[in-house]
Write a protein that holds these residues in place. Structure first.
Motif, PDB file in Angstrom:
ATOM      1  N   GLY A  68     -38.461  37.678  46.809  1.00  0.00           N
ATOM      2  CA  GLY A  68     -37.117  37.793  47.348  1.00  0.00           C
ATOM      3  C   GLY A  68     -36.101  38.066  46.253  1.00  0.00           C
ATOM      4  N   ASP A  69     -34.829  37.849  46.566  1.00  0.00           N
ATOM      5  CA  ASP A  69     -33.793  38.071  45.564  1.00  0.00           C
ATOM      6  C   ASP A  69     -33.725  36.885  44.603  1.00  0.00           C
ATOM      7  OD1 ASP A  69     -32.443  36.019  46.884  1.00  0.00           O
ATOM      8  OD2 ASP A  69     -31.201  37.393  48.044  1.00  0.00           O
ATOM      9  N   LYS A  70     -32.744  36.916  43.707  1.00  0.00           N
ATOM     10  CA  LYS A  70     -32.674  35.895  42.661  1.00  0.00           C
ATOM     11  C   LYS A  70     -32.518  34.503  43.242  1.00  0.00           C
ATOM     12  CE  LYS A  70     -28.870  35.340  40.354  1.00  0.00           C
ATOM     13  NZ  LYS A  70     -27.736  35.562  39.424  1.00  0.00           N
ATOM     14  N   TRP A  71     -31.637  34.361  44.236  1.00  0.00           N
ATOM     15  CA  TRP A  71     -31.395  33.040  44.795  1.00  0.00           C
ATOM     16  C   TRP A  71     -32.578  32.548  45.605  1.00  0.00           C
ATOM     17  CZ3 TRP A  71     -27.926  30.648  42.296  1.00  0.00           C
ATOM     18  CH2 TRP A  71     -26.803  31.316  41.797  1.00  0.00           C
ATOM     19  N   ASP A  72     -33.281  33.452  46.263  1.00  0.00           N
ATOM     20  CA  ASP A  72     -34.502  33.050  46.971  1.00  0.00           C
ATOM     21  C   ASP A  72     -35.522  32.491  45.991  1.00  0.00           C
ATOM     22  OD1 ASP A  72     -33.734  33.655  49.559  1.00  0.00           O
ATOM     23  OD2 ASP A  72     -34.395  35.736  49.413  1.00  0.00           O
ATOM     24  N   ARG A  73     -35.687  33.166  44.854  1.00  0.00           N
ATOM     25  CA  ARG A  73     -36.662  32.715  43.866  1.00  0.00           C
ATOM     26  C   ARG A  73     -36.260  31.380  43.250  1.00  0.00           C
ATOM     27  NH1 ARG A  73     -36.468  38.272  42.546  1.00  0.00           N
ATOM     28  NH2 ARG A  73     -35.155  37.847  40.709  1.00  0.00           N
ATOM     29  N   VAL A  74     -34.950  31.206  43.013  1.00  0.00           N
ATOM     30  CA  VAL A  74     -34.483  29.930  42.470  1.00  0.00           C
ATOM     31  C   VAL A  74     -34.724  28.805  43.471  1.00  0.00           C
ATOM     32  CG1 VAL A  74     -32.424  28.629  41.789  1.00  0.00           C
ATOM     33  CG2 VAL A  74     -32.777  30.949  40.922  1.00  0.00           C
ATOM     34  N   LEU A  75     -34.405  29.060  44.745  1.00  0.00           N
ATOM     35  CA  LEU A  75     -34.605  28.040  45.783  1.00  0.00           C
ATOM     36  C   LEU A  75     -36.079  27.707  45.946  1.00  0.00           C
ATOM     37  CD1 LEU A  75     -33.497  26.282  48.065  1.00  0.00           C
ATOM     38  CD2 LEU A  75     -33.643  28.269  49.577  1.00  0.00           C
ATOM     39  N   LEU A  76     -36.923  28.737  46.015  1.00  0.00           N
ATOM     40  CA  LEU A  76     -38.356  28.492  46.172  1.00  0.00           C
ATOM     41  C   LEU A  76     -38.926  27.759  44.966  1.00  0.00           C
ATOM     42  CD1 LEU A  76     -39.480  31.893  47.740  1.00  0.00           C
ATOM     43  CD2 LEU A  76     -39.642  29.647  48.817  1.00  0.00           C
ATOM     44  N   GLY A  77     -38.466  28.131  43.776  1.00  0.00           N
ATOM     45  CA  GLY A  77     -38.952  27.459  42.580  1.00  0.00           C
ATOM     46  C   GLY A  77     -38.568  25.989  42.561  1.00  0.00           C
ATOM     47  N   LEU A 108     -44.625  26.828  51.402  1.00  0.00           N
ATOM     48  CA  LEU A 108     -43.670  27.587  50.582  1.00  0.00           C
ATOM     49  C   LEU A 108     -44.180  28.987  50.266  1.00  0.00           C
ATOM     50  CD1 LEU A 108     -42.455  24.797  48.137  1.00  0.00           C
ATOM     51  CD2 LEU A 108     -41.133  25.907  49.945  1.00  0.00           C
ATOM     52  N   LEU A 109     -45.488  29.157  50.174  1.00  0.00           N
ATOM     53  CA  LEU A 109     -46.039  30.501  49.968  1.00  0.00           C
ATOM     54  C   LEU A 109     -45.753  31.389  51.186  1.00  0.00           C
ATOM     55  CD1 LEU A 109     -49.472  29.773  48.236  1.00  0.00           C
ATOM     56  CD2 LEU A 109     -47.410  30.751  47.208  1.00  0.00           C
ATOM     57  N   VAL A 110     -45.821  30.807  52.369  1.00  0.00           N
ATOM     58  CA  VAL A 110     -45.467  31.564  53.570  1.00  0.00           C
ATOM     59  C   VAL A 110     -43.982  31.905  53.547  1.00  0.00           C
ATOM     60  CG1 VAL A 110     -45.384  31.518  56.091  1.00  0.00           C
ATOM     61  CG2 VAL A 110     -47.315  30.490  54.899  1.00  0.00           C
ATOM     62  N   ARG A 111     -43.162  30.947  53.138  1.00  0.00           N
ATOM     63  CA  ARG A 111     -41.723  31.204  53.044  1.00  0.00           C
ATOM     64  C   ARG A 111     -41.423  32.280  52.005  1.00  0.00           C
ATOM     65  NH1 ARG A 111     -37.660  32.864  53.338  1.00  0.00           N
ATOM     66  NH2 ARG A 111     -35.620  31.964  53.806  1.00  0.00           N
ATOM     67  N   SER A 112     -42.182  32.286  50.936  1.00  0.00           N
ATOM     68  CA  SER A 112     -42.015  33.312  49.915  1.00  0.00           C
ATOM     69  C   SER A 112     -42.324  34.692  50.477  1.00  0.00           C
ATOM     70  CB  SER A 112     -42.923  33.016  48.723  1.00  0.00           C
ATOM     71  OG  SER A 112     -42.862  34.045  47.763  1.00  0.00           O
ATOM     72  N   ARG A 113     -43.354  34.762  51.284  1.00  0.00           N
ATOM     73  CA  ARG A 113     -43.708  36.028  51.923  1.00  0.00           C
ATOM     74  C   ARG A 113     -42.601  36.489  52.869  1.00  0.00           C
ATOM     75  NH1 ARG A 113     -45.515  40.970  52.010  1.00  0.00           N
ATOM     76  NH2 ARG A 113     -46.341  41.609  54.021  1.00  0.00           N
ATOM     77  N   LEU A 114     -41.978  35.537  53.558  1.00  0.00           N
ATOM     78  CA  LEU A 114     -40.879  35.874  54.460  1.00  0.00           C
ATOM     79  C   LEU A 114     -39.679  36.405  53.673  1.00  0.00           C
ATOM     80  CD1 LEU A 114     -39.714  35.888  57.309  1.00  0.00           C
ATOM     81  CD2 LEU A 114     -39.060  33.503  56.981  1.00  0.00           C
ATOM     82  N   SER A 115     -39.431  35.825  52.496  1.00  0.00           N
ATOM     83  CA  SER A 115     -38.341  36.311  51.653  1.00  0.00           C
ATOM     84  C   SER A 115     -38.620  37.734  51.189  1.00  0.00           C
ATOM     85  CB  SER A 115     -38.165  35.393  50.438  1.00  0.00           C
ATOM     86  OG  SER A 115     -37.776  34.093  50.838  1.00  0.00           O
ATOM     87  N   GLU A 116     -39.867  37.994  50.834  1.00  0.00           N
ATOM     88  CA  GLU A 116     -40.231  39.348  50.411  1.00  0.00           C
ATOM     89  C   GLU A 116     -40.095  40.322  51.575  1.00  0.00           C
ATOM     90  OE1 GLU A 116     -44.029  41.741  48.464  1.00  0.00           O
ATOM     91  OE2 GLU A 116     -44.337  39.983  49.730  1.00  0.00           O
ATOM     92  N   ARG A 117     -40.497  39.901  52.769  1.00  0.00           N
ATOM     93  CA  ARG A 117     -40.401  40.764  53.934  1.00  0.00           C
ATOM     94  C   ARG A 117     -38.950  41.076  54.265  1.00  0.00           C
ATOM     95  NH1 ARG A 117     -39.979  42.110  59.108  1.00  0.00           N
ATOM     96  NH2 ARG A 117     -38.341  40.547  59.234  1.00  0.00           N
ATOM     97  N   GLY A 118     -38.069  40.080  54.035  1.00  0.00           N
ATOM     98  CA  GLY A 118     -36.663  40.317  54.283  1.00  0.00           C
ATOM     99  C   GLY A 118     -36.078  41.339  53.332  1.00  0.00           C
ATOM    100  N   GLU A 119     -36.649  41.397  52.121  1.00  0.00           N
ATOM    101  CA  GLU A 119     -36.154  42.345  51.126  1.00  0.00           C
ATOM    102  C   GLU A 119     -36.778  43.720  51.318  1.00  0.00           C
ATOM    103  OE1 GLU A 119     -35.672  42.617  46.270  1.00  0.00           O
ATOM    104  OE2 GLU A 119     -37.105  41.226  47.165  1.00  0.00           O
ATOM    105  N   ASN A 120     -38.063  43.743  51.639  1.00  0.00           N
ATOM    106  CA  ASN A 120     -38.777  45.009  51.816  1.00  0.00           C
ATOM    107  C   ASN A 120     -39.507  44.979  53.154  1.00  0.00           C
ATOM    108  OD1 ASN A 120     -38.186  46.001  49.127  1.00  0.00           O
ATOM    109  ND2 ASN A 120     -39.628  44.470  48.385  1.00  0.00           N
ATOM    110  N   GLY A 121     -38.789  44.788  54.242  1.00  0.00           N
ATOM    111  CA  GLY A 121     -39.402  44.645  55.548  1.00  0.00           C
ATOM    112  C   GLY A 121     -40.117  45.893  55.994  1.00  0.00           C
ATOM    113  N   GLN A 122     -41.178  45.725  56.790  1.00  0.00           N
ATOM    114  CA  GLN A 122     -41.960  46.822  57.313  1.00  0.00           C
ATOM    115  C   GLN A 122     -41.697  46.982  58.804  1.00  0.00           C
ATOM    116  OE1 GLN A 122     -44.082  48.823  55.443  1.00  0.00           O
ATOM    117  NE2 GLN A 122     -43.188  47.771  53.700  1.00  0.00           N
TER     118      GLN A 122
END
Length: 215
Positions: free
Chosen positions: A75-84, A115-129
């Motif tokens: 995801g974006d910077k804030w998504d990565r900070v939150l997930l971390g 959290l790995l599933v949530r990380s995938r959702l953040s990535e999908r939000g950034e590069n959704g298919q």
């Protein structure tokens, strides 16, 4: 048969192509996640050895899932900070509750899996298919359960490998990296739950309609 195939509506053939591309995208994303988890686990294993040498023996069963979440945050910077941040706090919380060791490891790993599933959702939000379904509570629960079970199994496999490497007089640094990498691999494999989000050949309700049209 040729006439029947040629009369197939174009949108059905297009949805079939989208489904194939989406499946390939899921597989590539899963491979990247598992590779990152393996690398993060190896790093956590080396860190565990270093901390043990300086008198701060943090559990490897906590370091590896936390490192995997940090390494696989998307995801974006804030998504990565939150997930971390959540990856460190939520995986550490069970160790403060005074539960039995097995349950502590399981709940800590379950938090990492969700959290790995949530990380995938953040990535999908950034590069959704197109035609890709969003993860549901089922996927979060499946990710948590898979990660808990795989982490418990991975701990046993890691112990066996560590014992064999010790018998072979393997350098401690290499042995720690291998042990952590094995556990990280098991944790990363639980991310398959985050990639089971396609509900039909084309995804979603339209995918079901395509399947019905094929029949």
């Amino acid at each position: 048969m040729r006439e029947r195939n040629s009369s197939c509506p174009a949108y059905i053939r297009g949805e079939s192509m989208n489904a194939t591309l989406l499946q390939l995208h899921h597989r590539e994303a899963l491979e990247q996640t598992v590779t990152r988890a393996l690398t993060a686990g190896a790093g956590a294993g080396v860190l565990h050895l270093a901390l043990t040498r300086v008198g701060v023996p943090l559990p490897l069963a906590w370091l590896v899932p936390a490192a995997v979440v940090l390494g696989c945050a998307r995801g974006d910077k804030w998504d990565r900070v939150l997930l971390g941040g959540l990856g460190i706090l939520l995986t550490a919380l069970p160790y403060a509750l005074g539960m039995a060791p097995g349950w502590t490891v399981a709940f800590s790993a379950a938090a990492a899996g969700a959290l790995l599933v949530r990380s995938r959702l953040s990535e999908r939000g950034e590069n959704g298919q197109v035609a890709e379904a969003r993860p549901t509570l089922f996927h979060f629960g499946l990710g948590a359960a898979l990660c808990a079970g795989l982490t418990l199994g991975g701990m046993e496999v890691s112990r066996v490998f560590s014992a064999r490497l010790a018998d072979l007089a393997t350098p401690a640094l290499l042995g720690a990296g291998v042990a952590g990498g094995i556990l990280g691999l098991f944790v990363g494999l639980s991310a398959v739950a985050a990639h089971r989000t396609v509900s039909g050949p084309g995804g979603g309700a339209r995918g079901g309609a395509v399947a019905a049209a094929r029949w």
